[in-house]
Design a protein around this motif. Structure first.
Motif, PDB file in Angstrom:
ATOM      1  N   ARG A  61       0.815  -1.217   0.000  1.00 21.84           N
ATOM      2  CA  ARG A  61       0.000   0.000   0.000  1.00 21.84           C
ATOM      3  C   ARG A  61       0.848   1.266   0.000  1.00 21.84           C
ATOM      4  O   ARG A  61       0.575   2.218  -0.732  1.00 21.84           O
ATOM      5  N   ALA A  62       1.885   1.283   0.821  1.00 20.97           N
ATOM      6  CA  ALA A  62       2.716   2.483   0.915  1.00 20.97           C
ATOM      7  C   ALA A  62       3.394   2.802  -0.415  1.00 20.97           C
ATOM      8  O   ALA A  62       3.465   3.965  -0.833  1.00 20.97           O
ATOM      9  N   THR A  63       3.892   1.777  -1.083  1.00 23.62           N
ATOM     10  CA  THR A  63       4.567   1.997  -2.362  1.00 23.62           C
ATOM     11  C   THR A  63       3.573   2.427  -3.429  1.00 23.62           C
ATOM     12  O   THR A  63       3.862   3.314  -4.240  1.00 23.62           O
ATOM     13  N   GLN A  65       0.803   4.035  -2.942  1.00 19.77           N
ATOM     14  CA  GLN A  65       0.440   5.417  -2.641  1.00 19.77           C
ATOM     15  C   GLN A  65       1.532   6.383  -3.105  1.00 19.77           C
ATOM     16  O   GLN A  65       1.235   7.476  -3.613  1.00 19.77           O
ATOM     17  N   GLU A  68       1.091   6.685  -6.883  1.00 18.52           N
ATOM     18  CA  GLU A  68      -0.093   7.467  -7.246  1.00 18.52           C
ATOM     19  C   GLU A  68       0.087   8.943  -6.915  1.00 18.52           C
ATOM     20  O   GLU A  68      -0.535   9.810  -7.551  1.00 18.52           O
ATOM     21  N   ALA A  69       0.942   9.254  -5.969  1.00 19.62           N
ATOM     22  CA  ALA A  69       1.218  10.646  -5.634  1.00 19.62           C
ATOM     23  C   ALA A  69       1.990  11.356  -6.754  1.00 19.62           C
ATOM     24  O   ALA A  69       2.015  12.588  -6.804  1.00 19.62           O
TER      25      ALA A  69
END
Length: 240
Positions: A61-63, A65, A68-69
């Motif tokens: 999830r962190a990667t 996100q 997508e940022a």
């Protein structure tokens, strides 16, 4: 029909790493008996802020996100027949993204997901997609220009697996020639995808002669940033 991952199956991977302006990579691993074999996803920002994902690999999830940022994911590129494993999961999650493949891989990639195009529809003056010469249209190549620096993102025409993890990965890398001693085209890829070795060698030598060449990003193994011209010259000589 081959088995594809319908679900978002996250295997071991590293963080999102910036290679250049608007160019990032994630190094992942395929868990296999007695080891883990490296694979690599590349993320490129287009001039209008959209993103393309080369050889998509599910990430945590962190990667995701962090990716997508950087912009809206607009293109998913499956660069060759052997890189279809996770495209269904990506196409399902990013349903508005267009799927690209080289023309010779369209039928195989189409077994997993519909292919939008097999030509360059990116519409960007500094990023272009095409099939590698001599591969019967089966292997894709991405050119990325950043402030006069050329990065070539290639698939199975070159591998650089210098540090395989585990006995199984070491055996596979050595047995099939995935670049243990130097970057080179793996033997199975050479047998399956090369229709005209002279044409591919000529293109590699053309890349080597480009003074802007700064970096080669491969789908399997370490990013190459040292003496890229010599890397392509030696790989081309393998076809002589």
């Amino acid at each position: 029909m081959p088995k594809f991952n319908d679900k978002w199956v996250v295997q071991p991977h590293g963080p999102l790493i910036e290679l250049d302006r608007g160019l990032w990579t994630v190094e992942g691993e395929i868990v296999m008996p007695l080891g883990r074999f490296p694979r690599r996803m590349t993320v490129v920002a287009l001039s209008d802020g959209r993103l393309l994902i080369w050889s998509p690999v599910p990430v945590d999830r962190a990667t995701l996100q962090a990716i997508e940022a950087k912009g809206r994911i607009a293109f998913l590129i499956v660069p060759g027949i052997g890189h279809r494993l996770d495209i269904r999961a990506w196409a399902s999650r990013f349903a508005k993204a267009q799927v690209l493949s080289p023309p010779g891989a369209r039928e195989a990639v189409g077994e997993a997901v519909p292919v939008t195009a097999t030509i360059d529809i990116l519409g960007d003056p500094d990023v272009s997609f095409a099939a590698a010469d001599g591969t019967d249209g089966k292997e894709g190549v991405l050119r990325v220009i950043r402030d006069g620096r050329l990065t070539l993102v290639v698939n199975d025409i070159l591998a650089n697996v210098r540090h395989p993890h585990g006995l199984g990965a070491k055996i596979m890398a050595r047995l099939f020639g995935f670049g243990i001693s130097r970057p080179r085209m793996p033997r199975p890829a050479k047998r399956m995808f090369v229709k005209d070795g002279r044409a591919l060698a000529a293109q590699m030598r053309g890349w080597a002669a480009d003074p802007a060449l700064t970096r080669i990003v491969v789908s399997h193994g370490d990013v190459i940033e040292d003496d890229c011209a010599a890397v392509f010259e030696r790989a081309a000589a393998d076809f002589d």
